[in-house]
Write a protein that holds these residues in place. Sequence first.
Motif, PDB file in Angstrom:
ATOM      1  N   TYR A 130       0.820  -1.221   0.000  1.00 19.85           N
ATOM      2  CA  TYR A 130       0.000   0.000   0.000  1.00 19.85           C
ATOM      3  C   TYR A 130       0.848   1.263   0.000  1.00 19.85           C
ATOM      4  N   ILE A 131       1.892   1.311   0.820  1.00 19.94           N
ATOM      5  CA  ILE A 131       2.727   2.507   0.943  1.00 19.94           C
ATOM      6  C   ILE A 131       3.703   2.558  -0.229  1.00 19.94           C
ATOM      7  N   ARG A 132       3.632   3.600  -1.015  1.00 22.09           N
ATOM      8  CA  ARG A 132       4.395   3.671  -2.264  1.00 22.09           C
ATOM      9  C   ARG A 132       5.900   3.615  -2.028  1.00 22.09           C
ATOM     10  N   THR A 133       6.396   4.353  -1.031  1.00 15.77           N
ATOM     11  CA  THR A 133       7.838   4.377  -0.782  1.00 15.77           C
ATOM     12  C   THR A 133       8.375   3.000  -0.405  1.00 15.77           C
ATOM     13  N   LEU A 134       7.558   2.200   0.268  1.00 15.67           N
ATOM     14  CA  LEU A 134       7.967   0.839   0.631  1.00 15.67           C
ATOM     15  C   LEU A 134       7.782  -0.112  -0.544  1.00 15.67           C
ATOM     16  N   ARG A 135       6.750   0.137  -1.332  1.00 21.74           N
ATOM     17  CA  ARG A 135       6.467  -0.744  -2.467  1.00 21.74           C
ATOM     18  C   ARG A 135       7.575  -0.686  -3.508  1.00 21.74           C
ATOM     19  N   LEU A 136       8.225   0.470  -3.651  1.00 26.18           N
ATOM     20  CA  LEU A 136       9.260   0.648  -4.666  1.00 26.18           C
ATOM     21  C   LEU A 136      10.672   0.468  -4.117  1.00 26.18           C
ATOM     22  N   ASN A 137      10.797   0.328  -2.809  1.00 24.83           N
ATOM     23  CA  ASN A 137      12.104   0.162  -2.176  1.00 24.83           C
ATOM     24  C   ASN A 137      12.577  -1.280  -2.337  1.00 24.83           C
ATOM     25  N   THR A 138      13.826  -1.453  -2.830  1.00 21.21           N
ATOM     26  CA  THR A 138      14.341  -2.801  -3.093  1.00 21.21           C
ATOM     27  C   THR A 138      14.359  -3.660  -1.840  1.00 21.21           C
TER      28      THR A 138
ATOM     29  N   SER B 184      10.345  -7.522  13.565  1.00 21.75           N
ATOM     30  CA  SER B 184      11.644  -6.973  13.166  1.00 21.75           C
ATOM     31  C   SER B 184      11.580  -6.095  11.924  1.00 21.75           C
ATOM     32  N   GLN B 185      10.683  -6.415  10.982  1.00 28.35           N
ATOM     33  CA  GLN B 185      10.656  -5.684   9.717  1.00 28.35           C
ATOM     34  C   GLN B 185       9.505  -4.698   9.600  1.00 28.35           C
ATOM     35  N   PHE B 186       8.564  -4.735  10.543  1.00 30.66           N
ATOM     36  CA  PHE B 186       7.403  -3.854  10.442  1.00 30.66           C
ATOM     37  C   PHE B 186       7.179  -3.044  11.717  1.00 30.66           C
ATOM     38  N   LEU B 187       6.870  -3.708  12.798  1.00 30.11           N
ATOM     39  CA  LEU B 187       6.466  -3.004  14.017  1.00 30.11           C
ATOM     40  C   LEU B 187       7.576  -2.138  14.590  1.00 30.11           C
ATOM     41  N   PHE B 188       8.818  -2.655  14.612  1.00 28.42           N
ATOM     42  CA  PHE B 188       9.935  -1.922  15.206  1.00 28.42           C
ATOM     43  C   PHE B 188      10.868  -1.320  14.157  1.00 28.42           C
ATOM     44  N   SER B 189      10.378  -1.154  12.949  1.00 32.05           N
ATOM     45  CA  SER B 189      11.185  -0.571  11.878  1.00 32.05           C
ATOM     46  C   SER B 189      10.928   0.937  11.789  1.00 32.05           C
ATOM     47  N   LYS B 190      11.963   1.739  11.995  1.00 34.48           N
ATOM     48  CA  LYS B 190      11.825   3.186  11.903  1.00 34.48           C
ATOM     49  C   LYS B 190      11.480   3.623  10.487  1.00 34.48           C
ATOM     50  N   GLN B 191      12.030   2.918   9.505  1.00 31.47           N
ATOM     51  CA  GLN B 191      11.755   3.277   8.109  1.00 31.47           C
ATOM     52  C   GLN B 191      10.281   3.076   7.775  1.00 31.47           C
ATOM     53  N   VAL B 192       9.685   2.036   8.313  1.00 37.22           N
ATOM     54  CA  VAL B 192       8.256   1.796   8.092  1.00 37.22           C
ATOM     55  C   VAL B 192       7.423   2.865   8.786  1.00 37.22           C
ATOM     56  N   HIS B 193       7.812   3.206  10.016  1.00 30.45           N
ATOM     57  CA  HIS B 193       7.088   4.249  10.751  1.00 30.45           C
ATOM     58  C   HIS B 193       7.148   5.580  10.001  1.00 30.45           C
ATOM     59  N   ASN B 194       8.343   5.933   9.492  1.00 34.04           N
ATOM     60  CA  ASN B 194       8.489   7.180   8.741  1.00 34.04           C
ATOM     61  C   ASN B 194       7.654   7.159   7.458  1.00 34.04           C
ATOM     62  N   ALA B 195       7.626   5.993   6.801  1.00 35.76           N
ATOM     63  CA  ALA B 195       6.848   5.868   5.564  1.00 35.76           C
ATOM     64  C   ALA B 195       5.353   6.023   5.847  1.00 35.76           C
ATOM     65  N   TRP B 196       4.893   5.442   6.956  1.00 32.70           N
ATOM     66  CA  TRP B 196       3.481   5.592   7.334  1.00 32.70           C
ATOM     67  C   TRP B 196       3.142   7.058   7.628  1.00 32.70           C
ATOM     68  N   THR B 197       4.054   7.744   8.338  1.00 34.00           N
ATOM     69  CA  THR B 197       3.836   9.156   8.675  1.00 34.00           C
ATOM     70  C   THR B 197       3.751  10.004   7.412  1.00 34.00           C
TER      71      THR B 197
ATOM     72  N   ARG C  64       0.643  13.051   3.321  1.00 35.89           N
ATOM     73  CA  ARG C  64       0.241  13.268   1.921  1.00 35.89           C
ATOM     74  C   ARG C  64      -1.268  13.139   1.774  1.00 35.89           C
ATOM     75  N   ALA C  65      -1.856  12.137   2.479  1.00 36.02           N
ATOM     76  CA  ALA C  65      -3.305  11.959   2.410  1.00 36.02           C
ATOM     77  C   ALA C  65      -4.044  13.151   3.003  1.00 36.02           C
ATOM     78  N   THR C  66      -3.489  13.706   4.103  1.00 38.76           N
ATOM     79  CA  THR C  66      -4.103  14.881   4.734  1.00 38.76           C
ATOM     80  C   THR C  66      -4.016  16.089   3.837  1.00 38.76           C
ATOM     81  N   THR C  67      -2.854  16.241   3.154  1.00 41.49           N
ATOM     82  CA  THR C  67      -2.665  17.366   2.253  1.00 41.49           C
ATOM     83  C   THR C  67      -3.628  17.315   1.088  1.00 41.49           C
ATOM     84  N   ARG C  68      -3.848  16.114   0.543  1.00 41.09           N
ATOM     85  CA  ARG C  68      -4.786  15.981  -0.573  1.00 41.09           C
ATOM     86  C   ARG C  68      -6.203  16.317  -0.133  1.00 41.09           C
ATOM     87  N   THR C  69      -6.545  15.922   1.090  1.00 46.71           N
ATOM     88  CA  THR C  69      -7.888  16.184   1.609  1.00 46.71           C
ATOM     89  C   THR C  69      -8.128  17.684   1.759  1.00 46.71           C
TER      90      THR C  69
END
Length: 268
Positions: A22-30, A244-257, A262-267
């Motif tokens: 769902y999250i574009r930055t994660l979907r395209l990250n190798t 290890s790869q989702f709940l405690f991942s800072k990169q995932v948290h940043n991507a969610w934020t 972006r969703a708020t800005t579009r709204t």
Amino acid sequence: MTYLCLGLSICVSIPTYISFMYIRTLRLNTRFIIVRNIVLSVCLRDLMFLFTDFVTSLASKPSYLCEVTGALLQYMSTCAFLWMLCASTDIWLKVHFPYFNHANNIYFYRSLSYISPMFIVCATIGGFRSGYVDENSCWLSITSQSMWVFYSTAIVLIVLISIELAMVACKTTQALKNSVQPANIASTKDPKQSRNMAKSFLPLLAVFGITWILGIFLVIGGTIIFDLLFVIVNGLQGFVLFLSQFLFSKQVHNAWTESKERATTRTL
């Protein structure tokens, strides 16, 4: 206990996979493409474990059904190990060859992880035609030694993954001690990033390694304790992935934020 552990892993693996898609930055990250495929492989393997247990419990079943489920279980388990190798290889390449275009590596990783297990399974079936699976368990047979094909493959892959992660740890630790960023790890602004990427896979590697070490003890002649530990550790691999790869991942948290912003800005 088996159903509880596998059920928990499957339940957390599904939202983890969906989030990575769902999250574009994660979907395209190798890195997360690789992690996403590890999650998918482990989830499908867990589902196959449950289906194999169901087939085993049938009072009367055709012999080919056991062979098919055993082959699919071997295939998905091998896929999970190969994707782990791809994860460690990707980190190693980015540390040692930072100026190389790594985006196209994902096509090779997919071919390696999804196609080569087919050849391994077919070779195992061809080599052990009369005793590929044990009809009582619908898993690779101990009597015909076909199970050792899988265990030897798993051990070789675990050793290769451990070597690659150790090399990454040595390179980045040396850079941190010298407080200088050498050219061969210039792909990251901070060498800590490469080391943290390697460290994030260590819990998963430990779980995968411990699982099949326990499995070897069971083959040699395990006890109820080894059987229980094998069920727990093997069944919770998907849950360890989630932690290890989702709940405690800072990169995932940043991507969610970022995604929420972006969703708020579009709204607005």
